[in-house]
Every structure is written in C-alpha cells, then in structure tokens.
Design an enzyme around this catalytic site. Structure first.
Site, PDB file in Angstrom:
ATOM      1  N   GLY A  72      35.483 -13.503  -7.334  1.00  0.00           N
ATOM      2  CA  GLY A  72      35.867 -13.827  -6.002  1.00  0.00           C
ATOM      3  C   GLY A  72      35.739 -14.855  -5.173  1.00  0.00           C
ATOM      4  CG  HIS A 117      45.223 -35.098   0.390  1.00  0.00           C
ATOM      5  ND1 HIS A 117      46.548 -35.281   0.645  1.00  0.00           N
ATOM      6  CD2 HIS A 117      44.977 -33.700   0.445  1.00  0.00           C
ATOM      7  CE1 HIS A 117      47.078 -34.128   0.936  1.00  0.00           C
ATOM      8  NE2 HIS A 117      46.009 -32.981   0.800  1.00  0.00           N
ATOM      9  NE  ARG A 171      23.774 -15.147 -18.810  1.00  0.00           N
ATOM     10  CZ  ARG A 171      23.995 -14.016 -19.698  1.00  0.00           C
ATOM     11  NH1 ARG A 171      23.988 -14.032 -21.085  1.00  0.00           N
ATOM     12  NH2 ARG A 171      24.560 -12.897 -19.164  1.00  0.00           N
ATOM     13  CG  ASN A 202      42.630  -8.373  -7.215  1.00  0.00           C
ATOM     14  OD1 ASN A 202      43.502  -7.766  -6.430  1.00  0.00           O
ATOM     15  ND2 ASN A 202      41.764  -7.889  -8.068  1.00  0.00           N
ATOM     16  CB  ALA A 211      31.464 -14.047  -6.530  1.00  0.00           C
TER      17      ALA A 211
END
Length: 179
Positions: free
Chosen positions: A132, A106, A173, A76, A150
């Site tokens: 998201g 790095h 879980r 998305n 998210a």
C-alpha cells in the site's frame, strides 16, 4: 509517447484523448461493483490487458491503453497509473490500495520542461505483491515474485525474489528460497 519519444501533452489532440479516458474512468468509478458493466468498462479502458484484470474503484490513469496486465492481476482502490509509457504487470500480481506507478518524467531544466515531457516504461513481474501507498518511478523493472513494502519508493530495479522496503526502496532479503 508510448515509444519513449518526447512529446507535448498539452496539444488539443492530447487533451481530447485524455478527456475520453476521463469519461471512461468516471463510468468505472461510479458503476456498481462486480457487474458485467464494470468489467466491460475495464476492458474498454485497458484493451491491452487480460480480460480478467480487476480495477477496484476508484482508479485513475492517464490513458489506459498503456497498461498491459497479465491474467489474474488485481489493482486495489485508489491506485494511480500514469501510463504515457507502457506499464507491464505480470500475471497474478497484487497491487495494494493507494499505489502510484509513474512513467512520466520531466526535464530538470525549466525551459526544457516548458517544451516537452517524456516517459520511460515500468515493468512489474509475475506473482508480485506491491504494498500500500508504494510509488514506482519511471523506468523501473521489478522482477518476478517480489514484495514491495508499504510506502516504499522504488527508484531502481529490483531483482527477482526480493523483499524491498524504504525510501528509496532497497532489497533487505531474498524470498522464495527452497529449503
């Protein structure tokens, strides 16, 4: 770089390589949705992925060729994939808006950091859902059929059939158990 060896990302060759990729990203990010031209750009940008890979613009990556996505993968809008190392995404995996996947790492020592950087591959299994604004750190493997909540920061491997949430992400879980 893709083999995991240290490299200098600031050489003229590396800058030229990224410049060509940025031209493709610009074309992807301004091309009309759901057109043959859009899919042509995606295939050119990510030649090692299944032909039906879908990248919802805007999309950002370092190189594109380090992304190996299976059939039915959907990414998305607002995703960032730093693919100096290989990023493998299993078939039918869904990646929500704003997800960041990093292979670049790095050195902690400032003098070393001035000299080189490295990459560790990221592997995401089949039929996963990455929520998201999640961040997946270098070297992480996420198993098949996982859900990453998210905003999670995935810094360690996640086993198959797991729901992982939080900062840092932890398994809360197991999923997909047959009753």
């Amino acid at each position: 770089m893709h083999s995991g060896q240290h490299y200098d990302a600031h050489t003229p060759e590396m800058r030229a390589y990224r410049s060509e990729v940025k031209k493709k990203l610009h074309m992807l990010n301004v091309t009309e949705y759901h057109t043959d031209k859009m899919q042509e750009i995606i295939r050119s940008l990510c030649p090692n992925s299944a032909p039906d890979l879908y990248l919802e613009p805007p999309f950002y990556c370092d190189y594109g060729e380090g992304i190996i996505a299976g059939e039915g993968v959907f990414v998305n809008f607002g995703a960032v994939i730093l693919d100096g190392g290989t990023v493998t995404i299993g078939k039918k995996t869904l990646i929500a808006p704003g997800v960041h996947i990093y292979t670049a790492e790095h050195p902690l020592d400032a003098d070393e950091r001035d000299e080189w950087e490295g990459c560790r591959p990221v592997k995401i299994g089949e039929r996963c859902w990455i929520g998201g604004h999640s961040t997946i750190c270098p070297g992480v493997t996420i198993g098949d059929r996982c859900v990453i909540g998210a905003g999670a920061v995935v810094a360690n491997d996640i086993p198959d059939d797991s729901l992982a949430v939080g900062v840092p992400a932890r398994v809360i879980r197991k999923l997909n158990r047959k009753k």
